[in-house]
Design a protein around this motif. Structure first.
Motif, short mmCIF file in Angstrom:
data_model
loop_
_atom_site.label_atom_id
_atom_site.label_comp_id
_atom_site.label_asym_id
_atom_site.label_seq_id
_atom_site.Cartn_x
_atom_site.Cartn_y
_atom_site.Cartn_z
N GLY A 133 0.80 -1.22 0.00
CA GLY A 133 0.00 0.00 0.00
C GLY A 133 0.83 1.27 0.00
N ILE A 134 2.13 1.15 0.29
CA ILE A 134 2.99 2.34 0.38
C ILE A 134 3.06 3.09 -0.94
N LYS A 135 3.00 2.36 -2.06
CA LYS A 135 3.12 3.02 -3.37
C LYS A 135 2.05 4.08 -3.58
N HIS A 136 0.91 3.93 -2.90
CA HIS A 136 -0.16 4.92 -3.06
C HIS A 136 0.13 6.22 -2.31
N LEU A 137 1.10 6.21 -1.42
CA LEU A 137 1.46 7.41 -0.68
C LEU A 137 2.51 8.24 -1.41
N LEU A 138 3.20 7.64 -2.34
CA LEU A 138 4.34 8.31 -2.98
C LEU A 138 3.97 9.54 -3.81
N PRO A 139 2.76 9.64 -4.38
CA PRO A 139 2.41 10.88 -5.11
C PRO A 139 2.11 12.06 -4.20
#
Length: 338
Positions: free
Chosen positions: A274-280
């Motif tokens: 789920g971390i990839k969704h925080l990167l933007p």
């Protein structure tokens, strides 16, 4: 001899009428826009005093035990203990307190013998105001409300405080149907809900709250469906989702929240995926991943968040060497744990 006024030419007498009508219109506007609301608010206060015996209305400068929400917890365990103890403390007394201020400048206050008041904040048991519910829409200066045990029925009058800026609901008995009534609170900036039972479909009304900047939902079975509606609140700067049922997959609904500066996912079930969704989230400054299922491999992905200043990793169980390694990978970011 005829009166001097009657001797004026008719054309001059007729010329006065526009001015008289203008004065009358001005007085009417003052009455409708100012005097009538003041009178109706005094009526509402009188009804509260007469029909709501458990509501205390304090005079300006007086003291009242206005309830303040407990600070954001550091962990799921801390949040449960803190909120539960606070709720037990507040429910020992079943009163509700309304803080007031005088209306108008000092000269007007003296002229009215300091008897005209307006309510600016309310705290306590929401049920105590129900007997006066049909008059509460006249309280148009209420800016802050802190209620515990509020129900869907109470939302019927809370939604009428259209100038409300801050609303805190502790242990509310509201459903998603009750949440859907938030849409009228167009001036709301802060919304905190703790220990509720809804799952979040009623949060669709948040999209109508264009001024909302801070949202906290704690110890509530909020699901990914609720995140879909929260993600539509693009103006949010602070979002706390402590002890909720959201997952990493649901975080995809939040990735377009470019104004978000603070995010807490304490005690949720998110994982590394789920971390990839925080990167933007380019403006994210404060992130709390304590008590989650995220590992160090997931945290290492956060190096692309160049504005990140604080990262909390409580319950990770990492060694000092691992913490130092992570600190070097995130320069300018303070990494803390407990």
């Amino acid at each position: 001899m005829a009166d001097a006024a009657t001797q004026l030419p008719k054309s001059k007498r007729r010329a006065r009428w526009p001015y008289l009508l203008a004065v009358a219109a001005l007085l009417a506007v003052i009455s409708i826009k100012w005097l009538v609301p003041i009178a109706m608010e005094q009526r509402a206060i009188a009804v509260i005093r007469a029909e709501c015996p458990l509501v205390s209305i304090t005079n300006p400068g007086g003291t009242s035990p206005l309830l303040l929400p407990p600070p954001p917890p550091k962990s799921t365990k801390d949040s449960l203990e803190l909120i539960t103890s606070f709720h037990q403390t507040t429910t020992l007394g079943t009163g509700t307190f309304a803080n007031t201020e005088y209306i108008g400048p000092a000269i007007f206050q003296e002229w009215t013998d300091h008897k005209l008041l307006r309510i600016e904040s309310i705290a306590g048991d929401a049920e105590n105001l129900r007997p006066a519910a049909d008059k509460l829409h006249w309280l148009q200066h209420v800016r802050n409300v802190y209620f515990y045990d509020a129900s869907d029925e109470d939302m019927n009058y809370i939604r009428q405080f259209t100038n409300l800026e801050s609303l805190t609901l502790l242990n509310p008995r509201i459903t998603d149907a009750g949440l859907s009534r938030f849409g009228t609170l167009s001036n709301l900036r802060r919304l905190k809900i703790r220990q509720a039972e809804f799952q979040g479909s009623g949060l669709a009304s948040l999209s109508k709250l264009k001024q909302l900047e801070e949202l906290e939902i704690t110890l509530t079975p909020l699901t990914d469906q609720g995140l879909k509606y929260i993600g539509q609140s693009s103006g949010l700067k602070s979002l706390l989702l402590i002890g909720t049922s959201v997952t990493g997959e649901g975080l995809k609904h939040l990735q377009d929240m470019k104004n978000l500066e603070t995010l807490s996912l304490v005690g949720t079930g998110i994982t590394d995926s789920g971390i990839k969704h925080l990167l933007p989230m380019d403006n994210l400054e404060d992130l709390d991943l304590s008590e989650t299922k995220v590992t160090l491999d997931g945290v290492r992905q956060l190096h692309v968040l160049h504005n990140l200043r604080r990262l909390r990793l409580g319950g990770f169980g990492m060694t000092n060497a691992q913490r130092d390694e992570l600190q070097q990978a995130l320069p300018g970011c303070e990494v803390t744990r407990y």
